[in-house]
Design an enzyme around this catalytic site. Structure first.
Site, PDB file in Angstrom:
ATOM      1  N   TYR A   1      39.449  28.138  36.950  1.00  0.00           N
ATOM      2  CA  TYR A   1      39.639  29.739  37.417  1.00  0.00           C
ATOM      3  C   TYR A   1      38.406  30.350  36.945  1.00  0.00           C
ATOM      4  O   TYR A   1      37.719  31.220  37.575  1.00  0.00           O
ATOM      5  CB  TYR A   1      40.765  30.100  37.207  1.00  0.00           C
ATOM      6  CG  TYR A   1      40.998  31.615  37.837  1.00  0.00           C
ATOM      7  CD1 TYR A   1      41.120  31.998  38.895  1.00  0.00           C
ATOM      8  CD2 TYR A   1      41.303  32.620  36.879  1.00  0.00           C
ATOM      9  CE1 TYR A   1      41.284  33.074  39.416  1.00  0.00           C
ATOM     10  CE2 TYR A   1      41.418  33.796  37.282  1.00  0.00           C
ATOM     11  CZ  TYR A   1      41.299  34.079  38.560  1.00  0.00           C
ATOM     12  OH  TYR A   1      41.586  35.655  39.123  1.00  0.00           O
TER      13      TYR A   1
ATOM     14  N   THR B   1      47.105  43.287  36.840  1.00  0.00           N
ATOM     15  CA  THR B   1      47.344  44.561  38.011  1.00  0.00           C
ATOM     16  C   THR B   1      48.863  44.081  38.494  1.00  0.00           C
ATOM     17  O   THR B   1      48.893  42.733  38.512  1.00  0.00           O
ATOM     18  CB  THR B   1      46.418  44.424  39.264  1.00  0.00           C
ATOM     19  OG1 THR B   1      45.240  44.776  38.747  1.00  0.00           O
ATOM     20  CG2 THR B   1      46.827  45.291  40.058  1.00  0.00           C
TER      21      THR B   1
END
Length: 328
Positions: free
Chosen positions: A146, A176
């Site tokens: 990632y 978030t």
């Protein structure tokens, strides 16, 4: 009517972006291969004339007929469970997918904004993290698929800007949260809420002293919107600098849900970041942006969303042991 392509449109952030640009009277072309996305997130938009959806993997050639003004590239697995389960797809969407979309932007003369991440900083040796910090990343560790996909994504985006003069924007997204997160996808907010609603003890990795900074989704979407229409080509951090330890956050969730669970501890996964806090000086200066929603307000809205799930849904939605996954 301006036309915008949003990839990863059925995901958490992508779906909120679809809503925002529909409300701004854009024609929205949504694209997602649904490997981690959920059509329920955008089902309310299908009846609209200025919304269309394509089930497509952007790692393959992307074709969009007619004119196109903007591209938002948000297609990527974003949770540890996902990118450890599908590492090759994660690398491909960050590399081949980004290349395809940059080529499309070049052909259409469209402005493109790519979604990068605070994970490009790795386990940071600088705190808080600003955009000039190069990061501390293990390229071959479990998180490398990632982290490196996103770092390559930034590099090729800047190459297209420098070599082809393409209008590019790069957002580095910090933690978030908010409605439409997948329950128990391995990220700390839905994991803690899911455990609380099921009456389970909350799982904290390590001693819980590692920190995170949580930004409510509405604030992030506003920052992305401002960045897209700015004149700034280099990476910009977007996140909430209100830092909290994972142990403190677990205690907050227990208080918020009114439950009486204990906190249990498990070994810290390899390369798990010990500190995460954005320096948003650049966002303040260039975008006149900073988060407005407090963690207390945002977490209540998020809890209310998860409370709409039935008991069966709470128990079946990817409920699993997270001991081998990073707490992000």
């Amino acid at each position: 009517m301006k036309k915008i392509l949003i990839t990863g449109a059925a995901g958490f952030l992508g779906s909120h972006l679809c809503d925002r640009f529909i409300n701004e009277d854009f024609h929205v072309i949504a694209m997602d291969n649904l490997i981690t996305g959920d059509l329920n997130n955008i089902a309310h938009l299908f009846k609209l004339k200025n919304f269309e959806f394509y089930n497509h993997d952007v790692s393959k050639f992307v074709y969009v007929p007619g004119e196109l003004d903007y591209i938002l590239h948000f297609a990527s697995p974003a949770s540890p469970i996902d990118y450890l389960k599908i590492p090759i797809q994660t690398l491909k969407v960050g590399s081949l997918g980004t290349h395809n979309l940059l080529g499309l932007a070049k052909e259409k003369r469209a402005r493109i904004l790519v979604a990068s991440t605070s994970e490009v900083y790795g386990d940071p040796l600088v705190h808080p993290q600003n955009e000039d910090y190069f990061g501390n990343v293990n390229t071959i560790g479990p998180r490398g698929v990632y982290d490196e996909a996103k770092r390559f994504q930034e590099s090729i985006t800047m190459a297209y800007h420098t070599y082809h003069g393409l209008e590019t924007r790069i957002v580095r997204i910090f933690n978030t949260y908010g409605p439409r997160m997948r329950l128990n996808d391995g990220r700390v907010v839905p994991a803690f809420i899911g455990q609380s609603l099921r009456g389970e003890d909350l799982t904290v990795f390590g001693d819980g002293s590692q920190t995170r900074s949580f930004c409510y989704v509405d604030d992030l979407i506003e920052g992305i919107y401002k960045l897209l229409f700015s004149d700034y080509n280099y990476p910009v951090n977007l996140g909430n600098p209100d830092e909290i330890s994972i142990k403190q956050f677990a205690d907050e969730i227990i208080a918020l849900t009114g439950t009486k669970q204990k906190v249990i501890y498990k070994p810290l996964p390899k390369n798990d970041p010990l500190q995460r806090q954005p320096d948003i000086t650049r966002a303040k200066e260039i975008l006149d942006w900073e988060p407005k929603v407090s963690r207390a307000e945002g977490m209540q809205k998020t809890l209310d969303f998860f409370k709409t799930f039935t008991k069966e849904e709470l128990n079946k939605r990817e409920h699993k042991d997270f001991s081998s996954y990073s707490q992000v």
